[in-house]
Design a protein around this motif. Structure first.
Motif, short mmCIF file in Angstrom:
data_model
loop_
_atom_site.label_atom_id
_atom_site.label_comp_id
_atom_site.label_asym_id
_atom_site.label_seq_id
_atom_site.Cartn_x
_atom_site.Cartn_y
_atom_site.Cartn_z
N TRP A 28 0.47 -1.04 -0.14
CA TRP A 28 0.14 0.16 -0.08
C TRP A 28 0.92 1.27 -0.04
O TRP A 28 1.97 1.64 0.44
CB TRP A 28 -1.08 0.16 1.44
N ARG A 29 0.70 2.22 -0.77
CA ARG A 29 1.64 3.52 -1.33
C ARG A 29 1.15 4.15 0.34
O ARG A 29 0.33 5.10 0.07
CB ARG A 29 0.82 4.15 -2.15
N THR A 30 2.16 3.97 1.34
CA THR A 30 2.45 5.68 2.60
C THR A 30 3.17 5.08 3.07
O THR A 30 4.38 3.71 3.16
CB THR A 30 0.67 4.81 3.30
N ASP A 31 3.27 6.15 3.90
CA ASP A 31 4.70 6.15 5.23
C ASP A 31 4.15 6.25 6.55
O ASP A 31 4.85 6.62 6.48
CB ASP A 31 5.67 6.52 4.86
N ARG A 32 3.09 6.26 6.29
CA ARG A 32 2.03 6.90 7.31
C ARG A 32 2.16 5.14 8.41
O ARG A 32 2.38 5.02 9.87
CB ARG A 32 0.67 7.12 7.85
N PHE A 33 2.29 4.20 7.83
CA PHE A 33 2.20 2.90 8.63
C PHE A 33 3.11 2.87 9.85
O PHE A 33 4.24 2.72 9.17
CB PHE A 33 1.71 1.63 8.19
N SER A 34 3.32 1.68 10.48
CA SER A 34 3.79 1.00 11.57
C SER A 34 4.31 -0.54 11.49
O SER A 34 2.97 -0.88 11.34
CB SER A 34 4.51 1.68 13.03
N VAL A 35 5.29 -1.12 11.83
CA VAL A 35 5.21 -2.26 11.18
C VAL A 35 4.96 -2.87 12.70
O VAL A 35 4.79 -2.21 13.96
CB VAL A 35 7.19 -2.82 11.99
N GLY A 36 3.44 -3.85 12.57
CA GLY A 36 2.87 -4.63 14.00
C GLY A 36 1.46 -3.51 14.11
O GLY A 36 0.81 -3.96 14.44
N ASP A 37 1.41 -2.44 12.76
CA ASP A 37 0.12 -1.88 12.44
C ASP A 37 -0.90 -2.78 12.41
O ASP A 37 -0.57 -3.66 11.35
CB ASP A 37 -0.23 -0.48 12.09
N THR A 38 -2.58 -2.50 12.79
CA THR A 38 -3.46 -3.29 12.32
C THR A 38 -4.33 -3.01 11.00
O THR A 38 -4.35 -1.19 11.68
CB THR A 38 -4.61 -4.45 13.18
N MET A 54 -6.05 -6.60 8.23
CA MET A 54 -4.64 -6.94 7.86
C MET A 54 -3.56 -6.66 8.50
O MET A 54 -3.60 -5.53 9.41
CB MET A 54 -3.95 -5.80 5.99
N GLU A 55 -2.19 -6.47 8.49
CA GLU A 55 -0.80 -6.43 9.32
C GLU A 55 -0.37 -6.12 8.58
O GLU A 55 0.46 -6.47 7.35
CB GLU A 55 -0.39 -7.72 10.24
N VAL A 56 0.58 -5.04 9.22
CA VAL A 56 1.74 -4.28 8.29
C VAL A 56 2.50 -5.30 9.06
O VAL A 56 3.05 -4.86 10.27
CB VAL A 56 2.08 -2.51 8.53
N ILE A 57 4.14 -5.00 7.77
CA ILE A 57 4.78 -6.60 8.34
C ILE A 57 6.07 -5.65 7.92
O ILE A 57 6.95 -6.42 7.79
CB ILE A 57 4.85 -7.73 7.12
N LYS A 58 6.12 -4.68 6.66
CA LYS A 58 7.15 -4.07 6.55
C LYS A 58 6.83 -2.53 6.10
O LYS A 58 5.68 -2.49 5.25
CB LYS A 58 8.14 -4.36 5.18
N THR A 59 7.85 -1.73 5.97
CA THR A 59 7.78 -0.12 5.50
C THR A 59 8.71 0.24 5.09
O THR A 59 9.75 -0.77 4.84
CB THR A 59 7.21 0.40 7.00
N LYS A 60 9.04 1.53 4.36
CA LYS A 60 9.33 2.85 3.77
C LYS A 60 10.48 1.30 2.45
O LYS A 60 11.11 1.37 2.29
CB LYS A 60 10.37 2.80 4.63
N ILE A 61 9.31 0.73 2.04
CA ILE A 61 9.46 -0.31 0.71
C ILE A 61 9.62 0.78 -0.66
O ILE A 61 8.82 2.04 -0.71
CB ILE A 61 8.25 -1.41 0.60
N TYR A 86 6.87 5.66 -0.97
CA TYR A 86 7.01 4.71 -0.01
C TYR A 86 5.92 3.47 -0.24
O TYR A 86 4.28 4.16 0.09
CB TYR A 86 7.44 5.24 1.34
N TYR A 87 5.95 2.82 0.06
CA TYR A 87 5.54 1.51 0.38
C TYR A 87 5.50 0.83 1.54
O TYR A 87 6.53 0.93 2.31
CB TYR A 87 5.32 0.69 -1.12
N ALA A 88 4.06 0.29 1.95
CA ALA A 88 4.05 -0.42 2.83
C ALA A 88 3.26 -1.93 2.54
O ALA A 88 2.26 -1.73 1.97
CB ALA A 88 3.29 -0.06 4.33
#
Length: 360
Positions: A28-38, A54-61, A86-88
């Motif tokens: 998902w195109r965003t840089d607002r999420f952190s790893v572990g967020d739902t 869904m669970e965020v498993i990686k950020t700043k992609i 960036y993508y999450a």
């Protein structure tokens, strides 16, 4: 850890197709999420409900490291404009094939407005509902259990169980149907009369004053606060906020019948400049009223066992949308969902007999 509601529109990005093709993953195109967020993915019109958790498993992609996205972007211009973003990476943890997290239910549990942008969930009542929807929504009456050790019937009481939430009283429902019966107070529908034994005792109970609008404990007057209504009328009552009254919905039905019953030659003519062709707005409220529709649904149920409600609904809409031009996507979903639940909820039917039970 944070919780988010994210709107997704298939006319821009088909996230459902991406999840299926990529093993339950989507970027998902965003840089607002952190790893572990739902992240709760809310599908906009015509679905109007949360479909994925869904669970965020990686950020700043960065783009070069992201999963293949282009095949799932309907809006290619938007896709190419954002390749520097960036993508999450999101991992599917649950898919909701029913409408348990519909916009209507989100509103009942504290969500304000329509999901139009990424929004963090901070309201405790709403979060409790998102995390445990099937515990807080009864399949038949959209209610939850309430302690029965108090002779007085109280509703709207805030109770702390991990978080605050509005209570609804199941004993009040039983007293309502004992007092007023199982026939819809709006249209007169009687499920036992239509379906026999499997329809016995089935009805929704409508709160004339929405619980969420009260916000405080009050003693319930079953005779004046609750009424039995069929699922179709229950849904129609909530087509606006505040809901229609029983009398308003009856008047709408009577007006429609009156208009349908007036001979064409006696209807008031419009000025010549206003004449235009308008196709008849037809509706269907009972699947059994259309043999072709019923047969199609049962054929689809044989294919997937009735588990992919969205697929069944989508095919029916495409096949019958011209015949029933007055039906909106939500009308189709509720009609077919109620029917499939009725069919699959009969434990006496064997899987290979399901088609012949109604459609034969």
């Amino acid at each position: 850890m944070k919780y988010w509601i994210v709107p997704s529109n298939d006319s821009t990005f088909r996230i459902g197709d991406a999840i299926k093709a990529q093993g339950g993953m989507a970027d998902w195109r965003t840089d607002r999420f952190s790893v572990g967020d739902t992240v709760f993915i809310y599908k906009t019109k015509p679905e109007l409900c949360v479909r994925y958790r869904m669970e965020v498993i990686k950020t700043k992609i960065i783009f070069d490291e992201a999963l293949e996205q282009e095949p799932f972007w309907t809006d290619k211009d938007t896709y190419y404009q954002g390749i520097v973003s960036y993508y999450a990476r999101l991992k599917l943890t649950e898919e909701y094939t029913d409408d348990i997290l519909s916009l209507h239910h989100l509103h009942e549990h504290g969500y304000q407005g329509d999901p139009r942008s990424v929004r963090e969930v901070k309201d405790k009542e709403l979060l409790e509902f998102l995390l445990h929807p099937h515990q807080l929504v009864n399949e038949d009456v959209y209610d939850v259990d309430y302690p029965e050790d108090d002779e007085a019937l109280y509703e709207g009481a805030l109770m702390t169980v991990k978080a605050n939430r509005y209570e609804r009283n199941q004993r009040a429902r039983r007293e309502c149907v004992a007092l007023k019966g199982y026939k819809c107070l709006v249209c007169g529908k009687d499920f036992e009369a239509s379906y026999g034994e499997i329809g016995k005792g089935f009805i929704h109970v409508h709160h004339l004053t929405p619980i969420a609008s009260i916000g405080k404990e009050y003693q319930l007057d079953v005779a004046n606060d609750l009424v039995p209504v069929c699922p179709n009328c229950h849904y129609m009552l909530h087509r606006k906020n505040p809901p229609y009254t029983i009398e308003e919905l009856k008047a709408i039905i009577d007006q429609k019948k009156s208009t349908d019953g007036v001979p064409a030659g006696k209807r008031q003519k419009k000025p010549a400049r206003e004449w235009r062709f308008v196709p008849p707005l037809t509706m269907i409220t009972d699947v059994n009223d259309d043999e072709e529709l019923r047969r199609l649904i049962h054929n689809l149920m044989e294919i997937d066992g009735g588990t992919m409600m969205r697929n069944i609904t989508s095919v029916c809409i495409k096949q019958f949308q011209e015949r029933y031009a007055g039906m909106q996507p939500n009308d189709w979903r509720h009609l077919i969902d109620d029917y499939v639940r009725t069919v699959t909820g009969n434990p006496e039917l064997q899987e290979d007999e399901i088609f012949y039970w109604k459609a034969g």
